[in-house]
Write a protein that holds these residues in place. Sequence first.
Motif, PDB file in Angstrom:
ATOM      1  N   THR A   5       9.352 -11.630  -3.612  1.00 46.82           N
ATOM      2  CA  THR A   5       8.786 -12.383  -4.731  1.00 46.82           C
ATOM      3  C   THR A   5       7.755 -13.415  -4.302  1.00 46.82           C
ATOM      4  N   ASP A   6       7.868 -13.977  -3.101  1.00 46.56           N
ATOM      5  CA  ASP A   6       6.929 -15.010  -2.674  1.00 46.56           C
ATOM      6  C   ASP A   6       5.849 -14.498  -1.722  1.00 46.56           C
ATOM      7  N   CYS A   7       5.675 -13.207  -1.609  1.00 46.39           N
ATOM      8  CA  CYS A   7       4.676 -12.620  -0.712  1.00 46.39           C
ATOM      9  C   CYS A   7       3.376 -12.366  -1.491  1.00 46.39           C
ATOM     10  N   PRO A   8       2.255 -12.939  -1.034  1.00 47.00           N
ATOM     11  CA  PRO A   8       0.993 -12.724  -1.757  1.00 47.00           C
ATOM     12  C   PRO A   8       0.538 -11.262  -1.759  1.00 47.00           C
ATOM     13  N   PHE A   9       0.857 -10.510  -0.710  1.00 45.43           N
ATOM     14  CA  PHE A   9       0.475  -9.099  -0.698  1.00 45.43           C
ATOM     15  C   PHE A   9       1.346  -8.284  -1.647  1.00 45.43           C
ATOM     16  N   CYS A  10       2.631  -8.656  -1.767  1.00 43.61           N
ATOM     17  CA  CYS A  10       3.490  -7.979  -2.744  1.00 43.61           C
ATOM     18  C   CYS A  10       3.003  -8.247  -4.166  1.00 43.61           C
ATOM     19  N   ALA A  11       2.445  -9.428  -4.412  1.00 48.30           N
ATOM     20  CA  ALA A  11       1.865  -9.725  -5.728  1.00 48.30           C
ATOM     21  C   ALA A  11       0.690  -8.790  -6.007  1.00 48.30           C
ATOM     22  N   ILE A  12      -0.117  -8.502  -5.002  1.00 47.45           N
ATOM     23  CA  ILE A  12      -1.221  -7.552  -5.169  1.00 47.45           C
ATOM     24  C   ILE A  12      -0.667  -6.152  -5.391  1.00 47.45           C
ATOM     25  N   VAL A  13       0.365  -5.779  -4.652  1.00 48.79           N
ATOM     26  CA  VAL A  13       1.018  -4.482  -4.845  1.00 48.79           C
ATOM     27  C   VAL A  13       1.482  -4.337  -6.292  1.00 48.79           C
ATOM     28  N   ARG A  14       2.044  -5.416  -6.850  1.00 45.79           N
ATOM     29  CA  ARG A  14       2.545  -5.401  -8.228  1.00 45.79           C
ATOM     30  C   ARG A  14       1.436  -5.591  -9.262  1.00 45.79           C
ATOM     31  N   ARG A  15       0.197  -5.725  -8.803  1.00 41.77           N
ATOM     32  CA  ARG A  15      -0.978  -5.933  -9.663  1.00 41.77           C
ATOM     33  C   ARG A  15      -0.883  -7.240 -10.451  1.00 41.77           C
ATOM     34  N   GLU A  16      -0.376  -8.272  -9.793  1.00 42.93           N
ATOM     35  CA  GLU A  16      -0.240  -9.591 -10.408  1.00 42.93           C
ATOM     36  C   GLU A  16      -1.330 -10.563  -9.956  1.00 42.93           C
ATOM     37  N   THR A  17      -2.291 -10.091  -9.192  1.00 41.27           N
ATOM     38  CA  THR A  17      -3.344 -10.952  -8.669  1.00 41.27           C
ATOM     39  C   THR A  17      -4.676 -10.476  -9.237  1.00 41.27           C
ATOM     40  N   PRO A  18      -5.144 -11.105 -10.310  1.00 36.77           N
ATOM     41  CA  PRO A  18      -6.362 -10.620 -10.963  1.00 36.77           C
ATOM     42  C   PRO A  18      -7.624 -10.718 -10.101  1.00 36.77           C
ATOM     43  N   ARG A  25      -5.876   2.856  -3.647  1.00 39.32           N
ATOM     44  CA  ARG A  25      -4.423   2.807  -3.842  1.00 39.32           C
ATOM     45  C   ARG A  25      -3.913   4.233  -3.919  1.00 39.32           C
ATOM     46  N   ASP A  26      -2.767   4.461  -3.293  1.00 38.89           N
ATOM     47  CA  ASP A  26      -2.058   5.728  -3.452  1.00 38.89           C
ATOM     48  C   ASP A  26      -0.577   5.406  -3.568  1.00 38.89           C
ATOM     49  N   GLY A  27       0.282   6.353  -3.399  1.00 39.55           N
ATOM     50  CA  GLY A  27       1.712   6.128  -3.555  1.00 39.55           C
ATOM     51  C   GLY A  27       2.379   5.363  -2.429  1.00 39.55           C
ATOM     52  N   HIS A  28       1.627   5.017  -1.373  1.00 41.79           N
ATOM     53  CA  HIS A  28       2.215   4.360  -0.204  1.00 41.79           C
ATOM     54  C   HIS A  28       1.518   3.078   0.236  1.00 41.79           C
ATOM     55  N   VAL A  29       0.208   2.971  -0.030  1.00 44.72           N
ATOM     56  CA  VAL A  29      -0.563   1.814   0.430  1.00 44.72           C
ATOM     57  C   VAL A  29      -1.548   1.361  -0.642  1.00 44.72           C
ATOM     58  N   HIS A  50       7.383  -3.945   1.171  1.00 44.04           N
ATOM     59  CA  HIS A  50       7.273  -5.157   1.984  1.00 44.04           C
ATOM     60  C   HIS A  50       7.861  -4.860   3.364  1.00 44.04           C
ATOM     61  N   ILE A  51       6.969  -4.772   4.336  1.00 44.36           N
ATOM     62  CA  ILE A  51       7.346  -4.544   5.732  1.00 44.36           C
ATOM     63  C   ILE A  51       6.758  -5.725   6.497  1.00 44.36           C
ATOM     64  N   PRO A  52       7.580  -6.568   7.108  1.00 45.96           N
ATOM     65  CA  PRO A  52       7.058  -7.807   7.689  1.00 45.96           C
ATOM     66  C   PRO A  52       6.143  -7.635   8.900  1.00 45.96           C
ATOM     67  N   ASP A  53       6.398  -6.639   9.744  1.00 45.13           N
ATOM     68  CA  ASP A  53       5.621  -6.512  10.977  1.00 45.13           C
ATOM     69  C   ASP A  53       5.772  -5.105  11.540  1.00 45.13           C
ATOM     70  N   ILE A  54       5.060  -4.835  12.619  1.00 45.53           N
ATOM     71  CA  ILE A  54       5.042  -3.489  13.202  1.00 45.53           C
ATOM     72  C   ILE A  54       6.418  -3.066  13.715  1.00 45.53           C
ATOM     73  N   TRP A  55       7.241  -4.033  14.120  1.00 44.83           N
ATOM     74  CA  TRP A  55       8.565  -3.694  14.641  1.00 44.83           C
ATOM     75  C   TRP A  55       9.510  -3.240  13.533  1.00 44.83           C
ATOM     76  N   SER A  56       9.144  -3.459  12.287  1.00 45.81           N
ATOM     77  CA  SER A  56       9.945  -3.031  11.137  1.00 45.81           C
ATOM     78  C   SER A  56       9.374  -1.781  10.480  1.00 45.81           C
ATOM     79  N   LEU A  57       8.330  -1.220  11.049  1.00 46.08           N
ATOM     80  CA  LEU A  57       7.601  -0.100  10.464  1.00 46.08           C
ATOM     81  C   LEU A  57       8.206   1.234  10.896  1.00 46.08           C
ATOM     82  N   ASP A  58       8.416   2.138   9.937  1.00 47.39           N
ATOM     83  CA  ASP A  58       8.929   3.470  10.264  1.00 47.39           C
ATOM     84  C   ASP A  58       7.758   4.412  10.557  1.00 47.39           C
TER      85      ASP A  58
END
Length: 147
Positions: A5-18, A25-29, A50-58
Motif C-alpha cells: 500500500t505504501d509503495c509508489p511503484f505499486c500505486a503506478i501498477v494500480r493506476r493510482e498515479t495520474p 504494460r502487459d500481464g507481468h510488468v 511487489h518484489i523488493p529486490d533481485i534476491w526475491s525475484l523468481d
Amino acid sequence: MIVETDCPFCAIVRRETPDAREVYRDGHVVAFFPLKPATLGHILVVPLDHIPDIWSLDGETAAHLARVTLRLSHVVKCAIAPEGLNIIQSNGAVATQTVPHLHTHIVPRWSRDEMGRIWPTETSYSETQKDEVWERLRHECRKVGGE
C-alpha cells in the motif's frame, strides 16, 4: 497480484498515479518514465507484483523482465536514436535503490548528457584481494551448478 500500500511503484501498477507517463504494460510488468528522468527517454520497467529486490525475484519473472527490457531498448533506439544505452538494476540503498520495488532502468545516453560516468576511473584493489573474492565467488558458483 501482490502489492504494497505504501509503495509508489505499486500505486503506478494500480493506476493510482495520474502523473505516471506509462509507455508499456502487459500481464507481468509496467514501464514508465521516472518522475525525474536521468535523460530524456529514461524508462523504468517494473514487475506488477511487489518484489523488493533481485534476491526475491523468481526465474520466470526475471526472464519476462529481461525480454521486455530488451524489447523496450529497441523501442528507445528506434524512437529517439541515442548514441548509447545503460541498463541499470540496483539493489539496496548503498547501490542507490531508492524505491524498494525491483525495477530496471533503461537509460538512453548521449555524449554530453547530464548522467555522467557510472564507473570509477580507477580502483586500488590488490591482487590478493581480487584472488580472495574470485575464489569465494567460484566456490559459490560451484554450489549452484556453474563450472
